[in-house]
Design an enzyme around this catalytic site. Structure first.
Site, PDB file in Angstrom:
ATOM      1  N   GLU A  49     -19.114  -3.152  11.326  1.00 51.04           N
ATOM      2  CA  GLU A  49     -19.895  -2.228  12.150  1.00 51.04           C
ATOM      3  C   GLU A  49     -20.975  -2.933  12.968  1.00 51.04           C
ATOM      4  O   GLU A  49     -21.229  -2.583  14.121  1.00 51.04           O
ATOM      5  CB  GLU A  49     -20.515  -1.147  11.260  1.00 51.04           C
ATOM      6  CG  GLU A  49     -19.514  -0.195  10.621  1.00 51.04           C
ATOM      7  CD  GLU A  49     -18.887  -0.714   9.353  1.00 51.04           C
ATOM      8  OE1 GLU A  49     -18.025  -0.011   8.787  1.00 51.04           O
ATOM      9  OE2 GLU A  49     -19.270  -1.828   8.904  1.00 51.04           O
TER      10      GLU A  49
ATOM     11  N   LYS B 283       0.844  -1.186   0.000  1.00 51.64           N
ATOM     12  CA  LYS B 283       0.000   0.000   0.000  1.00 51.64           C
ATOM     13  C   LYS B 283       0.889   1.249   0.000  1.00 51.64           C
ATOM     14  O   LYS B 283       1.809   1.363   0.800  1.00 51.64           O
ATOM     15  CB  LYS B 283      -0.917   0.015   1.227  1.00 51.64           C
ATOM     16  CG  LYS B 283      -1.996   1.085   1.168  1.00 51.64           C
ATOM     17  CD  LYS B 283      -3.030   0.905   2.279  1.00 51.64           C
ATOM     18  CE  LYS B 283      -4.153   1.924   2.148  1.00 51.64           C
ATOM     19  NZ  LYS B 283      -5.196   1.761   3.171  1.00 51.64           N
TER      20      LYS B 283
ATOM     21  N   ARG C  49     -24.945   0.510   8.330  1.00 54.01           N
ATOM     22  CA  ARG C  49     -24.761  -0.931   8.178  1.00 54.01           C
ATOM     23  C   ARG C  49     -25.071  -1.695   9.469  1.00 54.01           C
ATOM     24  O   ARG C  49     -25.101  -2.925   9.466  1.00 54.01           O
ATOM     25  CB  ARG C  49     -23.323  -1.206   7.738  1.00 54.01           C
ATOM     26  CG  ARG C  49     -23.004  -0.649   6.353  1.00 54.01           C
ATOM     27  CD  ARG C  49     -21.555  -0.223   6.211  1.00 54.01           C
ATOM     28  NE  ARG C  49     -20.597  -1.285   6.354  1.00 54.01           N
ATOM     29  CZ  ARG C  49     -20.110  -1.995   5.335  1.00 54.01           C
ATOM     30  NH1 ARG C  49     -20.506  -1.753   4.113  1.00 54.01           N
ATOM     31  NH2 ARG C  49     -19.218  -2.935   5.544  1.00 54.01           N
TER      32      ARG C  49
END
Length: 593
Positions: free
Chosen positions: A362, A278, A390
């Site tokens: 979540e 990344k 969510r």
């Protein structure tokens, strides 16, 4: 002339020797552009070669590539004719920072939240089979998104489907913060050392010019797989029904092109596991990918932001919670892979045992908080408004139904700007206020946020506090009751939260035109003191909100809110104006009512 300057660039026709230069050009373009416009930097730098390889194999106008989360789609947009749009990238009316099918036929699916790609791509694969179409569906999902339960629901179904779905796992060991939990450990066990990639590339280079070298390389591969099957247990993906290919170097385009073609030829569910870095190609983002996940304008030479660092609602929340936890050992903090973004770094450093990052999960965060609260703790769940959607079921059934003292710190409430439709926090006020037993606070200043957090934690009941992205406005007071910020007898604006600053601007503009307009700022939407508020109303009443309307259910008046349609991307100021809820628009509306 660079590759990106070619108006009719056909990436499939490029020579293998051209690809490294193309990837370098893309990286340079992304770094230059995002240093001026901001956006998601590290995730895009890490997926340049992956995206190029996909475009070498698949026809993105015919085949369907679904990018999970979607913020890593910048290279895809560059390769599909949208380079010129990057000069006004994420500005109002320009190209978005996420895939948008109505922007380009090459964007297969609108994404912005994690863990959705496998389910969406499987639906597409099933549609192709039912219609007899020879098209491929590919889901590109990061290892961070695998912490979301929906990803496993999709994988479990897809692996048993028998359909030619290809799942590309971009494994960089990161989500936004570092990955946590059993999933990351499983993937870490599957990853091979960098020396493996170096040795593999060396063997490939040595055998390529030799007559029969390709056959020898194939035999070596067969032998390697045989040994692997003897020595290593099956992966979780193979147990689900996928053919597992990898792990392999996610920055080797030639190798990825080969394995993607192999995956297509298998004509069944395949998972390709790629290891990537990344932030690759820019030293500062490689060294600190979390910091460079989402960036504002920055100096390329030193990696530092060109905007002065200042307090935000998120940072004030984190500081206040840490101070409160000093005097209350029951207070815990929970986040879903957003520790730094939600301001919880100081809490984590000071109270590591009471800090829990559950990954992109979540629903789990909310139900775990309910379990903590049930046993006497005081959990605070810090989640962006758009992601809290969510966990709606868990808020209702696991927290509110049992009246458990869980505090929801709802960050990024209201319009968040350039990230657009998938990230605006405009639904939480409506769905939270509709749940029995919940309290809903709406601070308009730093001082109010701190005071409301302390009050919510002192209550033996569930509560939510919604606050915006960024810093404080002109209003910096601390009112914990409905209060008049401006007085006037011709009209009244009733509002709550940060948008109260626009109401004050409107009142001042109206005063200059000889119209007296009161501004009543509410401190909370639930419980709602209707008699108190009604006693403050004068003249025509306007109900101003930076969300889907809640006030029209509580008071009679003319609504000024975000009902009716999704709001696009742009600066917050631009979007307020487009939606007609900036100070000038509000004043115009009232003057002509």
């Amino acid at each position: 002339m660079g590759f990106l300057c070619q108006r009719d660039l056909n990436i499939k026709e490029l020579q293998d020797s051209d690809i490294p230069a193309l990837c370098g050009e893309i990286r340079e373009f992304l770094i230059d552009n995002l240093s001026q416009n901001g956006g998601h930097l590290a995730s895009n730098l890490g997926t340049v070669e992956l995206t190029v390889a996909l475009h070498r194999v698949f026809d993105t106008a015919w085949d369907r590539i679904v990018f999970d989360v979607g913020h890593q789609c910048y290279t895809h947009k560059l390769l599909t004719g949208r380079k010129e749009g990057f000069s006004t990238f994420r500005h109002l009316g320009s190209i978005a920072g996420f895939p948008k099918p109505d922007e380009s036929p090459h964007d297969a699916f609108a994404t912005g939240h994690a863990s959705t790609s496998v389910s969406a791509a499987l639906g597409m694969a099933r549609a192709f089979a039912l219609k007899g179409e020879d098209r491929r569906a590919v889901a590109v999902i990061g290892d961070g998104a695998l912490t979301g339960g929906l990803a496993y629901e999709g994988l479990n179904d897809a692996g048993q489907s028998g359909l030619p779905l290809i799942v590309v796992l971009n494994d960089n060991g990161m989500s936004i913060a570092g990955n946590v939990g059993g999933v990351s450990k499983h993937l870490a066990a599957l990853r091979v050392k960098p020396q493996y990639f170096m040795a593999k590339s060396a063997v490939h280079r040595a055998l390529k010019p030799i007559p029969g070298g390709k056959v020898i390389e194939t035999l070596i591969g067969v032998g390697k797989r045989t040994v692997k099957e003897i020595l290593l247990p099956e992966t979780i993906f193979e147990n689900m029904g996928f053919t597992y290919l990898g792990p392999m170097d996610g920055h080797d385009v030639e190798a990825m092109v080969h394995v993607f073609r192999q995956a297509v030829s298998l004509d069944r569910p395949v998972l390709v596991h790629l290891s990537t870095i990344k932030g690759k190609g820019y030293s500062f983002s490689e060294a600190n990918p979390s910091k460079f996940h989402g960036v504002a304008r920055f100096n390329i030479g030193n990696g530092k932001s060109v905007e002065a660092k200042k307090d935000t609602f998120s940072s004030v929340f984190g500081k206040t919670l840490t101070e409160l936890a000093d005097n209350d050992g029951r207070i815990c903090a929970i986040t879903a892979a957003m520790r730094s973004a939600t301001g919880l770094d100081p809490f984590c450093r000071r109270f590591k045992a009471r800090f829990f990052d559950v990954g992109i999960a979540e629903g789990h965060a909310v139900t775990m908080a309910a379990g903590l609260a049930k046993q006497g703790m005081r959990p605070v769940v810090a989640i962006y408004s758009t992601f809290l959607q969510r966990a709606y079921d868990q808020i209702i059934h696991d927290v509110a139904l049992q009246r458990l003292p869980v505090v929801f710190a709802i960050d990024r409430a209201g319009l968040v700007g350039e990230d657009g439709e998938t990230h605006h926090g405009v639904f939480d006020a409506e769905f939270i206020s509709s749940i029995p037993n919940m309290r809903l606070y709406c601070p308009a200043s730093f001082a109010e946020l701190s005071a409301m957090l302390a009050e919510a934690l002192a209550m033996n009941a569930p509560a939510a506090i919604r606050y915006p992205r960024g810093g404080e406005g002109e209003y910096a007071g601390c009112g914990l009751a409905p209060a008049a910020l401006r007085e006037g007898g011709d009209a009244t604006i009733v509002t709550h939260g940060f948008i109260a600053n626009e109401a004050v601007k409107a009142s001042d503009l109206l005063k200059n035109s000889g119209i007296g307009c009161s501004v009543i700022k509410l401190d909370r939407l639930k419980p709602f003191d209707k008699d108190k508020v009604k006693s403050l109303l004068k003249g025509k009443v306007f109900l101003l909100e930076e969300n889907i309307g809640v006030l029209p259910k509580l008071l009679d008046g003319i609504p000024l809110n975000l009902d009716g349609e999704f709001v696009s991307h742009g600066t917050r100021e631009e979007l307020l104006r487009v939606c007609g809820i900036d100070g000038a628009s509000i004043a115009h509306r009232i003057a002509n009512a």
